[in-house]
Design an enzyme around this catalytic site. Sequence first.
Site, mmCIF file in Angstrom:
data_model
loop_
_atom_site.group_PDB
_atom_site.id
_atom_site.type_symbol
_atom_site.label_atom_id
_atom_site.label_comp_id
_atom_site.label_asym_id
_atom_site.label_seq_id
_atom_site.Cartn_x
_atom_site.Cartn_y
_atom_site.Cartn_z
ATOM 1 N N GLU A 89 38.461 101.239 18.384
ATOM 2 C CA GLU A 89 37.120 101.428 18.932
ATOM 3 C C GLU A 89 37.133 102.503 20.026
ATOM 4 O O GLU A 89 38.161 102.718 20.679
ATOM 5 C CB GLU A 89 36.630 100.112 19.544
ATOM 6 C CG GLU A 89 36.483 98.953 18.558
ATOM 7 C CD GLU A 89 35.191 98.991 17.759
ATOM 8 O OE1 GLU A 89 34.822 100.066 17.247
ATOM 9 O OE2 GLU A 89 34.547 97.927 17.638
ATOM 10 N N ASN A 104 30.271 103.933 15.234
ATOM 11 C CA ASN A 104 30.604 104.421 16.577
ATOM 12 C C ASN A 104 31.813 105.354 16.568
ATOM 13 O O ASN A 104 32.363 105.670 17.617
ATOM 14 C CB ASN A 104 30.858 103.240 17.534
ATOM 15 C CG ASN A 104 32.004 102.360 17.057
ATOM 16 O OD1 ASN A 104 32.671 102.666 16.074
ATOM 17 N ND2 ASN A 104 32.240 101.262 17.763
ATOM 18 N N HIS A 163 34.736 104.673 15.014
ATOM 19 C CA HIS A 163 36.058 104.031 14.902
ATOM 20 C C HIS A 163 36.688 104.327 13.551
ATOM 21 O O HIS A 163 35.997 104.556 12.559
ATOM 22 C CB HIS A 163 36.000 102.521 15.186
ATOM 23 C CG HIS A 163 35.346 101.666 14.152
ATOM 24 N ND1 HIS A 163 34.567 100.571 14.475
ATOM 25 C CD2 HIS A 163 35.352 101.701 12.794
ATOM 26 C CE1 HIS A 163 34.149 99.986 13.363
ATOM 27 N NE2 HIS A 163 34.602 100.650 12.334
ATOM 28 N N ASP A 178 43.596 96.777 9.036
ATOM 29 C CA ASP A 178 43.159 95.812 10.048
ATOM 30 C C ASP A 178 42.845 94.450 9.458
ATOM 31 O O ASP A 178 42.814 94.269 8.240
ATOM 32 C CB ASP A 178 41.945 96.366 10.814
ATOM 33 C CG ASP A 178 40.958 97.098 9.905
ATOM 34 O OD1 ASP A 178 40.942 96.809 8.707
ATOM 35 O OD2 ASP A 178 40.221 97.965 10.412
HETATM 36 C C1 F6R Z 1 37.925 98.552 7.536
HETATM 37 C C2 F6R Z 1 37.979 99.539 8.603
HETATM 38 C C3 F6R Z 1 36.745 100.068 9.237
HETATM 39 C C4 F6R Z 1 35.664 100.455 8.236
HETATM 40 C C5 F6R Z 1 34.417 100.953 8.960
HETATM 41 C C6 F6R Z 1 33.312 101.309 7.981
HETATM 42 O O1 F6R Z 1 39.223 98.212 7.104
HETATM 43 O O2 F6R Z 1 39.043 99.892 8.987
HETATM 44 O O3 F6R Z 1 37.088 101.181 10.014
HETATM 45 O O4 F6R Z 1 36.157 101.440 7.377
HETATM 46 O O5 F6R Z 1 33.954 99.980 9.831
HETATM 47 O O6 F6R Z 1 32.879 100.138 7.359
HETATM 48 P P1 F6R Z 1 31.927 100.196 6.079
HETATM 49 O O7 F6R Z 1 32.719 100.801 4.988
HETATM 50 O O8 F6R Z 1 31.604 98.750 5.774
HETATM 51 O O9 F6R Z 1 30.735 101.013 6.459
#
Ligand code: F6R
Length: 244
Positions: free
Chosen positions: A143, A136, A138, A67
């Site tokens: 999402e 959440n 994702h 992403d």
């Molecule tokens: C990032 C991504 C997100 C993160 C998730 C957890 O490329 O795809 O799904 O892996 O938001 O974020 P952290 O690792 O910062 O807790």
Amino acid sequence: MILHCFKNAAELDKVAADFMLALVRAKPNAVLGLATGSTPVGAYQHMVQAYQQGTVSFSQVKTVNLDEYVGLAVDHPESYRQFMQTQLFNHIDIKPENTHVPNGMATDIAAECRRYDDVLSQQGTVDMQFLGLGLNGHIGFNEPNDSLSRFTHQVTLQPETRLANQRFFNSLDEVPTHALSMGMGSILHAKTILLVVKGASKAAILDRALNGPITTQVPASLLQMHPRVIVLTDCDVSYKCCNG
Ligand code: F6R
């Protein structure tokens, strides 16, 4: 699904890196699906170290990232392209043209999503997809929603996600409201998925993802349908497994 629990995050990071390093040593032209955020930082450090020690080469590896924020230039310190450069790509021998991140500055978002899906097809099947887990549920920036997209798409980030990511910015206002994300279909197409989850704050959502009903309201729960998912957690997430 295989679940491994580690006493601390440092051990976990090393094992996560070892999974990807073992793959690259066995298959030098592997396709890696990569994530950003805080979760993969330690693993990327181990991968850089392994390269510096001469035990691995990434010269034929291809990468696709999950992403990118909409509206952040590639040289913005919090863009995911910039994150990948500073955490990994600048320190290994990967060819720049073999690294792929969606372009969050594209003027035609729909065209960019189509272009990224073409890029994904051109790389071939992802051999190993690294995933973090959002609070959440994702994965990527898919999402929770009534429906999920199969292909790359623009996402409106949920308030909870923007709040969680505020720690990387000076204020909540600076956190982008939208992102481009690889779709669930592309994520689930990977041969192996490496889901890495750290910290007590994610214990409840990991439990829902692994043991709850499969629902678009917890996108990570769709991983239950994938034939080869490796879940790596630390004690804070799975205290039961660490304490026997
Ligand atoms: C990032 C991504 C997100 C993160 C998730 C957890 O490329 O795809 O799904 O892996 O938001 O974020 P952290 O690792 O910062 O807790």
